[in-house]
Write a protein that holds these residues in place. Structure first.
Motif, PDB file in Angstrom:
ATOM      1  N   ASP A   1      40.588  44.218  30.831  1.00 16.37           N
ATOM      2  CA  ASP A   1      39.703  45.382  30.843  1.00 16.37           C
ATOM      3  C   ASP A   1      38.411  45.095  31.611  1.00 16.37           C
ATOM      4  OD1 ASP A   1      41.560  46.764  29.408  1.00 16.37           O
ATOM      5  OD2 ASP A   1      40.496  46.677  27.486  1.00 16.37           O
ATOM      6  N   LEU A   2      37.850  43.901  31.427  1.00 20.90           N
ATOM      7  CA  LEU A   2      36.618  43.563  32.143  1.00 20.90           C
ATOM      8  C   LEU A   2      36.860  43.426  33.643  1.00 20.90           C
ATOM      9  CD1 LEU A   2      34.915  40.992  29.733  1.00 20.90           C
ATOM     10  CD2 LEU A   2      34.117  43.296  30.291  1.00 20.90           C
ATOM     11  N   GLU A   3      38.019  42.916  34.020  1.00 21.41           N
ATOM     12  CA  GLU A   3      38.326  42.810  35.445  1.00 21.41           C
ATOM     13  C   GLU A   3      38.440  44.189  36.080  1.00 21.41           C
ATOM     14  OE1 GLU A   3      41.792  40.315  35.428  1.00 21.41           O
ATOM     15  OE2 GLU A   3      40.611  38.513  35.807  1.00 21.41           O
ATOM     16  N   LYS A   4      38.974  45.149  35.330  1.00 13.35           N
ATOM     17  CA  LYS A   4      39.055  46.526  35.832  1.00 13.35           C
ATOM     18  C   LYS A   4      37.660  47.119  35.991  1.00 13.35           C
ATOM     19  CE  LYS A   4      43.585  47.406  33.741  1.00 13.35           C
ATOM     20  NZ  LYS A   4      44.303  48.134  32.650  1.00 13.35           N
ATOM     21  N   VAL A   5      36.782  46.830  35.048  1.00 13.87           N
ATOM     22  CA  VAL A   5      35.411  47.325  35.145  1.00 13.87           C
ATOM     23  C   VAL A   5      34.723  46.738  36.375  1.00 13.87           C
ATOM     24  CG1 VAL A   5      33.133  47.323  34.054  1.00 13.87           C
ATOM     25  CG2 VAL A   5      35.162  47.731  32.669  1.00 13.87           C
ATOM     26  N   LEU A   6      34.959  45.460  36.642  1.00 16.17           N
ATOM     27  CA  LEU A   6      34.335  44.815  37.791  1.00 16.17           C
ATOM     28  C   LEU A   6      34.779  45.475  39.093  1.00 16.17           C
ATOM     29  CD1 LEU A   6      32.461  42.390  38.483  1.00 16.17           C
ATOM     30  CD2 LEU A   6      34.529  41.053  38.851  1.00 16.17           C
TER      31      LEU A   6
ATOM     32  N   SER B   1      39.314  37.139  40.660  1.00 17.78           N
ATOM     33  CA  SER B   1      40.718  36.693  40.610  1.00 17.78           C
ATOM     34  C   SER B   1      40.845  35.201  40.391  1.00 17.78           C
ATOM     35  CB  SER B   1      41.422  37.079  41.903  1.00 17.78           C
ATOM     36  OG  SER B   1      40.763  36.482  43.015  1.00 17.78           O
ATOM     37  N   ALA B   2      39.746  34.547  39.959  1.00 16.38           N
ATOM     38  CA  ALA B   2      39.817  33.098  39.730  1.00 16.38           C
ATOM     39  C   ALA B   2      40.839  32.773  38.680  1.00 16.38           C
ATOM     40  CB  ALA B   2      38.446  32.565  39.314  1.00 16.38           C
ATOM     41  N   LYS B   3      41.371  31.559  38.750  1.00 22.47           N
ATOM     42  CA  LYS B   3      42.437  31.129  37.842  1.00 22.47           C
ATOM     43  C   LYS B   3      41.998  31.110  36.406  1.00 22.47           C
ATOM     44  CE  LYS B   3      45.456  27.141  37.353  1.00 22.47           C
ATOM     45  NZ  LYS B   3      45.723  25.805  37.879  1.00 22.47           N
ATOM     46  N   ARG B   4      42.795  31.645  35.519  1.00 26.64           N
ATOM     47  CA  ARG B   4      42.500  31.649  34.098  1.00 26.64           C
ATOM     48  C   ARG B   4      42.728  30.286  33.503  1.00 26.64           C
ATOM     49  NH1 ARG B   4      45.319  37.192  32.018  1.00 26.64           N
ATOM     50  NH2 ARG B   4      44.139  38.600  33.298  1.00 26.64           N
TER      51      ARG B   4
END
Length: 392
Positions: free
Chosen positions: A360-365, A389-392
């Protein structure tokens, strides 16, 4: 200022120096009965005897005293419940200077040896880009004192707490705040679920989750590029074993961040961490601490105050950090608040998993395009933008 050759691997222990022991033991030397790499039910403490022994260096007290110039006040970085943290200077085998951080247990600390041991055991096993790296430890018992120290990688930009609430630092831009929270969420997701990159630990981590139990802005360290790393694992606990829904434990943590269900029942789950994450989300939106006695009575408790200004309400903008100067996408800010509200629902089972929080936070970004590479966006100052998109 004390510098010396920093060598990889364990150093020679002094006669008084102690090794990290098995769970429930204050001394080392006893092998775990469940040390086979093929046993999926091994605990973090048991894994630490095998993996931690290979990864961590045992330092001499004299070495650390030399590297910190006798634990000089001029090298003191800060102080917490565990004790004081110092900048330490070492010399690499190639002759270059290596800067690390040394945390020394305060003899009057209420956390004491148990939390020091938990920190060594967890960080001796766990490894992730969003967890602080433990280099080694020191434990010396003598007639004069019992010394407990930890040696970490050095994080030059201090903590998220410093940048949100200390006016000596310039305000964090909107994108940097989001990127920090995405990284912190990835760290929690790793603790809660495990990651396939660590093949020798995945079975154990899936069988027994790790609950951080002290998620707050002060425990989010920032490296030279403002990438976040979770620190201070002294209160971390392994999650419930198979067939159980929670861990029953004494309530510990930081006031203002602990989940109400955990406070009321002592039942600890990974969803306790999710609640704490929701609190910090509101801190990055508002620039206010979870509890601030210096504000008017109706505004002292952050969660009570923001609930009077819901994300879909006309007054929502009044809660936003004025230091942002309006430089944020309003729609994105409302989405972050909605996510925080989902993390803060009363029923812990209804709170999202940290993997969903990351998504969800990546979508907000993505709701705001990144600044052009050749032109820094107004308000971003010198803060770097690192990829979502950095590695988790």
């Amino acid at each position: 200022m004390g510098c010396f050759a920093f060598k990889s691997g364990k150093s020679r222990r002094s006669k008084r120096q102690k090794a990290v022991g098995a769970p429930g033991s204050d001394s080392g030397g006893q092998k775990s009965k469940a040390s086979s790499a093929s046993t999926p039910s091994r605990s973090i403490q048991e894994l630490s005897e095998e993996r931690g022994a290979q990864r961590l260096r045992v330092f001499d007290l004299e070495e650390l005293s030399s590297a910190t110039n006798g634990f000089s006040r001029s090298l003191k970085l800060g102080e917490g419940g565990f004790g004081s943290v110092y900048r330490a200077f070492f010399r690499s085998a190639a002759g270059g200077r290596v800067v690390l951080a040394v945390k020394r247990l305060n003899q009057r600390s209420r956390q004491g040896h148990k939390q020091w041991l938990a920190e060594v055991q967890f960080l001796g096993v766990l490894e992730h880009p969003n967890l602080v790296k433990l280099i080694g430890y020191c434990a010396v018992d003598s007639e004069a004192s019992n010394d407990r120290l930890l040696v970490y990688e050095f994080m030059p930009n201090k903590t998220l707490d410093d940048h949100l609430f200390n006016r000596a630092h310039p305000p964090l831009p909107w994108r940097t705040r989001l990127q920090i929270m995405i990284g912190a969420a990835r760290g929690l997701d790793y603790l809660h679920e495990g990651v396939p990159e660590v093949q020798d630990l995945i079975d154990a981590l899936l069988a027994s989750q790790v609950i951080y139990r002290d998620f707050k802005a002060a425990n989010i360290l920032l490296d030279s590029e403002f990438k976040p790393k979770l620190s201070d694992f002294g209160l971390a606990r392994e999650g419930p074993t198979e067939g159980k829904t929670h861990v029953s434990t004494a309530v510990v943590g930081t006031h203002g961040y602990a989940a109400p269900d955990y406070i009321e029942t002592g039942h600890l789950t990974v969803k306790s961490d999710v609640w704490s994450f929701g609190v910090v989300l509101y801190e990055i939106l508002t620039g206010r601490r979870s509890l601030d006695r210096n504000r008017p009575p109706e505004e002292q408790k952050l969660l009570g105050w923001v609930r009077r200004h819901p994300p879909d309400g006309q007054s929502f903008r009044t809660i936003m950090d004025p230091r942002l100067g309006g430089r944020y996408p309003p729609a994105a800010a409302r989405e972050v608040a909605r996510l925080a509200d989902r993390c803060l629902v009363k029923n812990p089972k209804e709170r999202p998993a940290m993997r969903d929080v990351v998504d969800d936070l990546e979508k907000v970004l993505q709701m705001e395009p990144p600044p052009p590479a050749d032109k820094k966006k107004e308000g971003d100052g010198n803060k770097p933008a690192f990829p979502s998109s950095a590695k988790r």
